[in-house]
Design a protein around this motif. Structure first.
Motif, short mmCIF file in Angstrom:
data_model
loop_
_atom_site.label_atom_id
_atom_site.label_comp_id
_atom_site.label_asym_id
_atom_site.label_seq_id
_atom_site.Cartn_x
_atom_site.Cartn_y
_atom_site.Cartn_z
N GLY A 9 0.64 -1.18 -0.06
CA GLY A 9 -0.07 -0.14 -0.01
C GLY A 9 0.94 1.23 -0.06
N GLY A 10 0.22 2.51 -0.09
CA GLY A 10 1.05 3.91 -0.10
C GLY A 10 1.75 3.91 1.42
N THR A 11 1.08 3.33 2.43
CA THR A 11 1.74 3.68 3.67
C THR A 11 2.28 2.49 4.22
N ASN A 12 1.82 1.40 4.30
CA ASN A 12 2.28 -0.12 4.68
C ASN A 12 2.16 -1.05 3.67
N THR A 13 3.38 -1.94 3.96
CA THR A 13 3.18 -3.39 3.30
C THR A 13 2.68 -4.33 4.21
N ASP A 14 1.52 -5.09 3.77
CA ASP A 14 1.09 -6.20 4.70
C ASP A 14 1.41 -7.54 4.13
N GLY A 39 10.81 -2.73 1.16
CA GLY A 39 9.41 -2.92 2.16
C GLY A 39 8.93 -4.38 2.21
N ILE A 40 9.10 -5.02 0.74
CA ILE A 40 8.28 -6.36 0.63
C ILE A 40 9.37 -7.39 1.47
N GLY A 277 -6.87 3.46 4.51
CA GLY A 277 -5.38 3.11 4.55
C GLY A 277 -4.76 4.26 5.29
N GLY A 278 -3.51 4.66 5.17
CA GLY A 278 -3.00 5.76 5.79
C GLY A 278 -3.00 7.08 5.22
N GLY A 338 1.55 9.87 5.62
CA GLY A 338 1.73 8.60 4.88
C GLY A 338 2.64 7.65 5.72
N PHE A 339 3.50 6.75 5.37
CA PHE A 339 4.27 5.79 6.13
C PHE A 339 5.11 6.41 7.49
#
Length: 516
Positions: A9-14, A39-40, A277-278, A338-339
């Motif tokens: 996502g734009g803020t978090n990677t789940d 991030g991944i 999201g964020g 954002g993040f």
């Protein structure tokens, strides 16, 4: 046996792990990195370390990514595209790239050619294909283009010329050269279909980097035998090879992952879903377990297209949205920390007032240090909350198809900013694992195939047309990675073309099957 699902996502990677019964084993959230790849890798590493599962039992890995969307919006990492339009001289009055943003044309090189060919609206030949014309063009374009988009006039009725041109390009440039045929991507309407095909061709480098990066991230964690899939924007999956042919189908897959995840968690097949999201909130509608598809032409990066897109409204409102007061008026977003929310929001010791701070001040959420927002005037916080409610309510109204109150399923990491009651909403459904609904949606998805063509029922009876379209949709599903014996028909859409004298109908067929 385990499945891994990752959604960027734009803020978090789940990232999540499901067992063979689709039960959630473990989930993690990691800030999305600027380069996406880091991030991944971080999310995957944390997921495997914390869950401590046997890596050799991971059979499938799915990725939902915003990479292609970002590349178009930011005009970055795009390939140089050559556009071959089969339709000279009939279509010379409106050239390729008409009404495109200038900066985008410059990024894609702007190379195009109008050549002889194409069909009439009733399938009659408009112009013979001149193979010598194509071959001399390819010689001229050698080393100038990274991929080619082929667009034939009314190729949605007959696409044999497009397929022949594709073969000619492969003979000259090689089998691996990226080629996009408009009849396999867009719908009726030459310019919008052409635009979608050009964008698909422009994304060949981005999707190559994305898929390679994901495979390397898995191998870095010693996961070698898992089957790898990417998420499509209709809430289903596709194989890496299929994604390389149709990278444009990953656009807007994030919201559809959340919608599918919401359906799975809520055990509801027809409802409205709000994914907070964020940075943004996305609202979509579930119809029989799948996201409702948009029926109008959609703009992607200010470019009008008509390929398959979900019916989603995005609002600049999330957990990191910045709250301000200007001349006595309170505004929320659309800009967001954002993040960086864990650094910049007041409750985490930062200096920026966000929607999360408002939620904590009003006792709607328990995150960070509530004493750091105790100084915020309660009336001010309530007014800010009313503005948040108003933004959500307006978006919900736009998605409704009647004046009745709707059920709303809430998912996403930013749901703490949503009040318990909203005008126009009968009841709000929340879940413990709703914060990672996007990654769950990526993991439980099936594989789809879709085919769309104009059929003339007076020449080819309806039953034969339906059979042909379904066979071609099944072929697409198998190419995308579905097991042939599990494929079933889920949707048939027929739209008669009123102006056509011979009972022509736009026929769209969708099938889904289980992954291999």
């Amino acid at each position: 046996m385990y499945k891994i699902g990752i959604d960027v996502g734009g803020t978090n990677t789940d990232a999540i792990i499901l067992d063979e019964h689709s039960n959630l084993v473990h989930s993690v959230k990691s800030p999305t990195s600027v380069d996406i790849k880091t991030g991944i890798e971080t999310a995957l590493r944390n997921l495997l370390q914390e869950s401590n599962i046997d890596k050799t039992k991971i059979t499938h890995a799915m990725l939902g990514t915003t990479q292609c969307t970002n590349a178009i919006v930011e005009r970055k990492k795009l390939a140089k595209v050559g556009v071959i339009r089969l339709g000279y001289p009939a279509t010379a009055s409106v050239l390729p790239y008409t009404a495109w943003p200038k900066d985008m044309i410059e990024k894609l090189s702007g190379n195009y050619a109008l050549v002889h060919g194409g069909y009439e609206y009733d399938g009659q030949l408009l112009g013979e294909l001149d193979e010598g014309e194509i071959q001399s063009l390819l010689e001229d374009w050698r080393e100038k283009v990274d991929s080619i988009a082929i667009v034939g006039v009314f190729s949605s009725i007959k696409n044999d010329q497009e397929i022949r041109v594709r073969s000619l390009i492969q003979e000259v440039y090689g089998e691996e050269f990226p080629i996009s045929c408009s009849s396999l991507i867009g719908s009726v309407g030459l310019i919008e279909r052409e635009n979608a095909t050009i964008l698909n061709a422009a994304l060949c480098k981005v999707i190559e980097t994305t898929t390679t990066g994901f495979v390397h991230a898995l191998e870095g964690e010693e996961i070698y035998n898992a089957k790898v899939y990417l998420c499509q924007n209709d809430g289903t999956l596709m194989s890496i090879d299929y994604a390389k042919q149709f990278p444009i189908l990953t656009i807007a897959c994030g919201p559809t992952n959340s919608i599918r995840g919401a359906s799975y968690l809520a055990k509801i097949k027809d409802t409205m879903v709000l994914d907070v999201g964020g940075t943004t909130s996305d609202i979509g509608v579930l119809q029989d377990g799948f996201p409702r598809e948009s029926s109008v032409a959609v703009e992607v990066g200010d470019i009008r297209t008509n390929f398959r897109m979900p019916d989603i409204i995005s609002v600049g409102l999330g957990g990191g949205s910045i709250v301000r007061e200007n001349n006595g008026k309170i505004t929320v977003g659309p800009d967001s920390v954002g993040f960086k929310i864990a650094e910049e929001a007041l409750v985490f010791g930062g200096n920026t007032l966000t929607t999360t701070d408002i939620a904590v001040r009003l006792g709607l959420a328990n995150v960070g240090d509530s004493s750091l927002v105790a100084h915020i005037d309660e009336e001010f916080a309530k007014e800010a909350q009313l503005e948040i409610s108003s933004l959500i309510e307006q978006a919900i109204d736009k998605m409704k198809i009647s004046s009745e109150d709707v059920q709303l399923v809430l998912v996403g990491g930013g749901t703490i900013i949503v009040p318990d009651t909203l005008r126009g909403v009968s009841d709000i459904v929340k879940f413990e694992n709703g914060t990672v609904a996007n990654a769950i949606g990526a993991s439980i998805a099936q594989i789809s195939g879709q085919y769309e063509q104009i059929y003339i029922y007076s020449k080819e009876p309806r039953e034969m047309s339906l059979k042909d379209a379904q066979e071609k949709a099944v072929k697409q599903a198998v190419l995308a990675g579905a097991l042939a014996e599990t494929i079933e028909l889920v949707e048939v859409e027929e739209t008669p073309l009123a102006y056509h004298p011979e009972n022509a109908t736009r026929l769209k067929v969708k099938v889904v099957g289980k992954m291999g």
